[in-house]
Design an enzyme around this catalytic site. Structure first.
Site, PDB file in Angstrom:
ATOM      1  N   LYS A  17      88.608 -23.315  -4.742  1.00 53.51           N
ATOM      2  CA  LYS A  17      87.362 -22.649  -4.424  1.00 53.51           C
ATOM      3  C   LYS A  17      86.348 -22.720  -5.570  1.00 53.51           C
ATOM      4  CE  LYS A  17      87.689 -18.412  -5.711  1.00 53.51           C
ATOM      5  NZ  LYS A  17      87.745 -16.955  -5.860  1.00 53.51           N
ATOM      6  N   THR A  18      86.791 -22.414  -6.775  1.00 51.08           N
ATOM      7  CA  THR A  18      85.859 -22.429  -7.906  1.00 51.08           C
ATOM      8  C   THR A  18      85.329 -23.831  -8.156  1.00 51.08           C
ATOM      9  OG1 THR A  18      87.182 -20.657  -8.851  1.00 51.08           O
ATOM     10  CG2 THR A  18      85.524 -21.631 -10.277  1.00 51.08           C
TER      11      THR A  18
ATOM     12  N   ASP B 265      80.769 -15.074  -4.857  1.00 53.10           N
ATOM     13  CA  ASP B 265      82.207 -15.346  -4.881  1.00 53.10           C
ATOM     14  C   ASP B 265      82.952 -14.152  -4.280  1.00 53.10           C
ATOM     15  OD1 ASP B 265      84.502 -16.675  -5.459  1.00 53.10           O
ATOM     16  OD2 ASP B 265      84.581 -16.084  -7.562  1.00 53.10           O
TER      17      ASP B 265
ATOM     18  N   ARG C  82     100.814 -16.804  -4.970  1.00 52.07           N
ATOM     19  CA  ARG C  82     100.659 -17.045  -6.413  1.00 52.07           C
ATOM     20  C   ARG C  82     101.598 -18.140  -6.878  1.00 52.07           C
ATOM     21  NH1 ARG C  82      96.324 -16.295  -6.491  1.00 52.07           N
ATOM     22  NH2 ARG C  82      96.603 -15.942  -4.267  1.00 52.07           N
TER      23      ARG C  82
END
Length: 741
Positions: free
Chosen positions: A38-39, A224, A611
DNA sequence: AGCGTACGAATTTTT
DNA sequence: TTCGTACGCT
C-alpha cells in the site's frame, strides 16, 4: 537525486498497483489488503503525478494517523522524487491541524501560542471541574467523562449540542462537565487532541476565505488508513477535497480495529457514494505471507457480516500449517514460546528479531516478560510507558510550557512545588483564589507574590520560586531549546533533588532527563530554520509525538506487544497468545450482545494472523490467572472457523506445568509455577466454595446477581458478582450475606 | 510536608 | 495480582 527512472517506477509494480498509480486526476479509492504494498502504491502515485506534471509538490497533502507512518511516507517519497519532497505537507491529522490553527486559528478565537494538553493534563482539568460542580467520581469516572467528551468532539458536538442530546444520567452529568472543561482549557490557552481536528473544521466552516485558500493550495489529497477515520477527520478531509476532488484514499475495512475510538469504517465503504466518479482499485496480491497464512486469515475474517468481499492471494503457494499449542496455564504457555524461540535461534540459526509475541491485553505481558528475562532471551516491549509521559520528563516539559505560555496554570501547578520547595496545597489554593479575584493568571499571581497576603514562610518560598521563573523567562528569550532546558534542570533544583535522592529510581530519572537533552539537541540539529528550532515548535513536537524514535531496527530482540500495536508490522515468526474464549475474543465483546463488538475482535485476529511472514503459532492456556482471578477457558471460537488441514496440534508432552530441568528453576519460582497436582488441588478447592460461574445469587443489600468468578478457598474465598442495579462487586464469601437461588 | 495504608480498578490507546 | 491514587495520620 532520485535514482529511479519513470519506467522502473512502473515495472516494479503489479497490474493493479499500476492501475492505481497511473490513474490521473479525480477521486481514487484503493482497497489495500494486508501486505499488498500500500505505501509503495501511495508513494509511487505521488511520484507519478509529479513526473507527469499533473501536480506540483506544494499542492500535495498526505495525511496519516501516526508519526511513524508519516515519517515513512516522507522518506519514501523523498527517495522517489528527490528535492521537491519537502515542499509537500505530509503529516498526521493532528500535526497538520495544529499547523493550520497556528496560522489561521485566531479567526475563531484560537490563540497563536496555544499549548496542547495530553491525557494527564485533561484529567487534571476534569478533576478540577468535578470539584467545582461537586460531581461524584463514583457515579461518573473521570476517565469515562473524558472518553465521552472525546467522542463528542470526534462527532463535532459542541457542549451545547451535547446538552441537547444527553439522555442517560451519565450523559447528563457529562453535559454539565463538558462546558466547564472547555472553559478551563480556554483559560489555560490550551487545546486537547480532539480540539485540534474539531477546531480546524470549525475554522473551515466559519471562513470560506481560509477554506478556499487551503482548497487551492492542496489540490491533491492523500489519506492513509481511511478505515480508521472519524467524523471530525472525515469533515476535515471532505471540506478540502470538495473543490478539486483529487482525493486518493487507501484503506482496508478488514483491518479496522479502532472503532472504540471513534473510527468509522463505513466512511471507507461510503467513499463511492461521496464520489460517484471515483475509480476503485483492489490490491489483493500479498507479498508477505505464504498461502496457508492467507487462507487461515480468510476463513476467520469471512465470518464477518459487515465487510467488503475480497481475498488475498500470493505466488508463494503452500506453506506450513499454523501450529497450535494448548498449555496448562499461562506459565507453561510462556515456557513453550521460549523453548520454540531458543530452538529456533540455536538450532535453526534464526534471529531473535524474527519473532513477535502478540497478546490481546497488556496484562498478559508480565508472565511472558518474566520468562524471557529468566531465560536470557532479549526482548523489547512495544507500547509500555511513553517517553514523554514519564513523570520527570513531563515535569521538565511543564517548566518549558509555562515559560512559553504563562497562562498554562495546569503546568504551573505541576511545577510550583516540584521539586518540593515548601509550597503546599493550601498555599497554592490561596494563590489561585487571589488570582481569580484579581482576574489574572496563576503565574502572574506568583510573579506578584510580594503583594499577596500569605504567611511569611509561604511568601518567601513562593518568592524564590518566582525568582527562578523570572530568570528562566529572561533566558528563554535569549537561548535555544537545549540551553533553556539545561537551565531549567539546573535552576529549578530538579537535578539537585534527584542527585540527593540517589536511589535506583532517581538515577533512572536522571538518565531520562539526559535523554531529553539529547532529544532537544537532535531537534535543533534537524530543524530547517529558526522557526523550526523554536520553543513553540519543540513543545508541539513533544505533545504530538508519543515516543522518542528509538527504533533501533538492528536491535536483535524478540518483540512483545498487543495485537493493536502490531498493525502495519511484519515478522517471520508470530505467536498469537491467549487464543481463548474470554481472552480473545474478550468476554466483554463476546457477551455484549452486539455482533459488531465480536466483528471487531475478529478483525483484530485477522490483523494478527496477517503479520506473519513464515510461521504462525496459536497458543492458549487451559487455566489462566488474570487480575488475580483464575479462569478455565476453552479455545477461542476463531480457531473453529479455520479448516483443520490448516492447523497442526503441537504435542504437549514435552512441557507440563512443572518446568523442564534445564531451565534451572529457583526455589522461589516453584511457587509461581505450581505443579499439575497443585493446580488440580486448587481446582478442587474452588468447587468447595459452593458457587460456580453463572450461578444466580441474592445479596441482602445488593439484590440479585450473577456469579462472574470465584477465587481462593476457605475463609478468604472471594466471589465476583454482577448485580444489574449496582454493578460488579467482589465480596468475601464468608462475610457476604449471600444466598444461592 | 511526607509517609504509610487502604481501596479500587484492570481491554485495546495512532495523537 | 499489581499498580496507582487518595486520604489520614504524625
Amino acid at each position: 537525486m532520485p535514482n529511479t527512472s519513470p519506467e522502473s517506477i512502473l515495472t516494479s509494480l503489479n497490474a493493479c498497483q499500476q492501475e492505481a498509480v497511473t490513474h490521473g486526476v479525480g477521486p481514487l479509492l484503493i482497497f489495500a489488503g494486508a501486505g499488498s504494498g500500500k505505501t509503495r502504491v501511495l508513494t509511487h502515485r505521488i511520484a507519478h503525478l509529479l513526473r507527469e506534471g499533473l501536480a506540483y509538490p506544494e499542492q500535495v497533502l498526505a495525511v496519516t494517523f501516526t508519526n511513524k507512518a508519516a515519517n515513512e511516507m516522507k522518506e519514501r517519497i523523498a527517495r522517489l522524487v528527490g528535492r521537491g519532497a519537502h515542499r509537500m505537507w505530509v503529516g498526521t491529522f493532528h500535526s497538520l491541524c495544529a499547523r493550520i490553527l497556528r496560522d489561521d486559528g485566531e479567526r475563531i478565537g484560537v490563540r497563536k501560542n496555544f499549548v496542547i494538553f495530553d491525557t494527564d493534563d485533561q484529567l487534571t482539568i476534569i478533576n478540577d471541574v468535578y470539584g467545582d460542580l461537586k460531581i461524584d467520581p463514583q457515579m461518573l469516572k473521570p476517565n469515562m467523562a473524558l472518553n465521552l467528551i472525546s467522542n463528542a468532539k470526534n462527532e463535532l458536538l459542541t457542549p451545547d449540542d451535547y446538552a441537547k442530546i444527553a439522555r442517560s444520567p451519565k450523559e447528563k452529568a457529562v453535559a454539565r462537565v463538558y462546558p466547564d472543561y472547555q472553559a478551563r482549557l480556554e483559560a489555560n490557552g490550551a487545546l486537547d487532541f480532539d480540539d485540534l481536528i474539531m477546531k480546524t473544521v470549525v475554522l473551515f466552516r466559519a471562513s470560506a476565505e481560509v477554506l478556499g485558500a487551503y482548497q487551492e493550495r492542496f489540490r491533491f489529497l492523500f489519506v492513509d488508513e481511511y478505515q480508521d477515520i472519524n467524523q471530525a477527520q472525515y469533515q476535515f478531509v471532505s471540506l478540502i477535497a470538495q473543490q478539486y476532488r483529487n482525493i486518493c484514499v487507501v484503506g482496508d475495512d478488514d483491518q479496522s480495529i479502532y472503532t472504540w475510538r471513534g473510527a468509522d469504517s463505513k466512511l471507507l465503504l461510503q467513499f463511492e457514494h461521496d464520489y460517484p466518479e471515483a475509480k476503485v482499485v483492489k490490491l489483493e496480491q500479498n507479498y508477505r505471507s505464504p498461502q496457508t497464512i492467507l487462507d487461515t486469515a480468510y476463513h476467520v475474517i469471512c465470518q464477518n457480516r459487515v465487510r467488503k468481499e475480497k481475498r488475498l492471494w500470493t505466488e508463494r503457494s503452500g506453506g506450513p500449517p499454523v501450529k497450535c499449542y494448548r498449555a496448562n496455564d499461562e506459565h507453561a504457555e510462556a515456557a513453550f514460546i521460549a523453548r520454540i524461540i531458543r530452538d529456533g535461534v540455536r538450532v535453526q540459526g534464526r534471529n531473535y528479531k524474527d519473532y513477535a509475541i502478540l497478546y490481546r491485553i497488556n496484562a498478559q505481558s508480565r508472565v511472558l516478560e518474566t520468562l524471557m528475562l529468566n531465560q536470557g532471551i532479549p526482548y523489547r516491549i512495544v507500547g509500555g510507558q511513553k517517553f514523554f509521559a514519564r513523570k520527570e520528563i513531563k515535569d521538565i516539559v511543564s517548566y518549558l510550557r509555562v515559560l512559553y505560555n504563562p497562562d498554562d496554570s495546569v503546568g504551573l501547578r505541576r511545577i510550583i512545588n516540584t521539586p518540593t520547595r515548601g509550597i503546599g496545597a493550601t498555599t497554592v489554593s490561596k494563590l489561585e483564589g487571589m488570582a481569580a479575584e484579581r482576574g489574572i493568571s496563576l503565574t502572574q499571581m506568583v510573579l506578584a507574590v510580594e503583594h499577596a497576603d500569605l504567611p511569611a514562610r509561604a511568601q518567601s518560598a513562593v518568592l524564590s520560586f518566582a525568582q527562578v521563573l523570572v530568570r528562566l523567562m529572561e533566558l528563554s528569550a535569549q537561548v535555544g531549546v537545549t540551553e533553556l532546558t539545561r537551565a531549567v534542570i539546573e535552576e529549578s533544583g530538579y537535578e539537585r533533588a534527584l542527585l540527593e535522592e540517589n536511589t535506583i529510581q532517581s538515577r533512572t530519572r536522571l538518565e531520562n532527563i539526559r535523554e531529553l537533552l539529547s532529544a532537544t539537541q537532535e531537534f535543533e540539529a534537524e530543524a530547517e530554520d529558526d522557526e523550526g528550532r523554536s520553543l513553540r515548535a519543540f513543545l508541539e513536537q513533544v505533545s504530538l509525538i508519543t515516543e522518542i524514535d528509538t527504533a533501533k531496527n538492528d536491535d536483535n530482540a524478540v518483540t512483545l506487544m498487543t495485537l493493536h500495536a502490531a498493525k502495519g508490522l511484519e515478522f517471520a515468526q508470530v505467536f498469537m497468545t491467549g487464543m481463548e474464549e474470554g481472552v480473545f475474543p474478550m468476554a466483554r465483546a463476546a457477551m455484549s450482545g452486539n455482533p459488531a463488538d465480536l466483528e471487531e475482535e475478529r478483525r483484530l485476529c485477522y490483523v494478527g494472523i496477517t503479520r506473519t511472514g513464515e510461521q504462525l503459532y496459536f497458543t492458549m492456556a487451559s487455566s489462566r490467572t488474570l487480575f488475580g482471578a483464575t479462569t478455565y477457558n476453552n479455545p477461542s471460537r476463531f480457531l473453529r472457523d479455520i479448516p483443520e488441514d490448516l492447523l497442526e496440534n503441537v504435542d504437549s508432552s514435552f512441557t507440563v506445568a512443572r518446568p523442564p530441568r534445564e531451565m534451572s528453576w529457583e526455589a522461589s519460582d516453584a511457587q509461581q509455577h505450581p505443579a499439575a497436582e497443585v493446580i488440580l488441588a486448587q481446582a478442587v478447592a474452588r468447587l468447595d466454595v459452593g458457587y460456580r460461574t453463572g450461578d444466580r445469587v441474592r445479596h441482602t443489600t445488593f439484590g440479585d446477581g450473577i456469579v462472574l468468578a470465584t477465587q481462593g478457598s476457605g475463609e478468604q474465598a472471594k466471589i465476583t458478582v454482577n448485580f444489574p442495579r449496582i454493578g460488579t462487586k467482589t465480596l468475601v464469601i464468608a462475610y457476604a450475606q449471600l444466598t444461592k437461588l
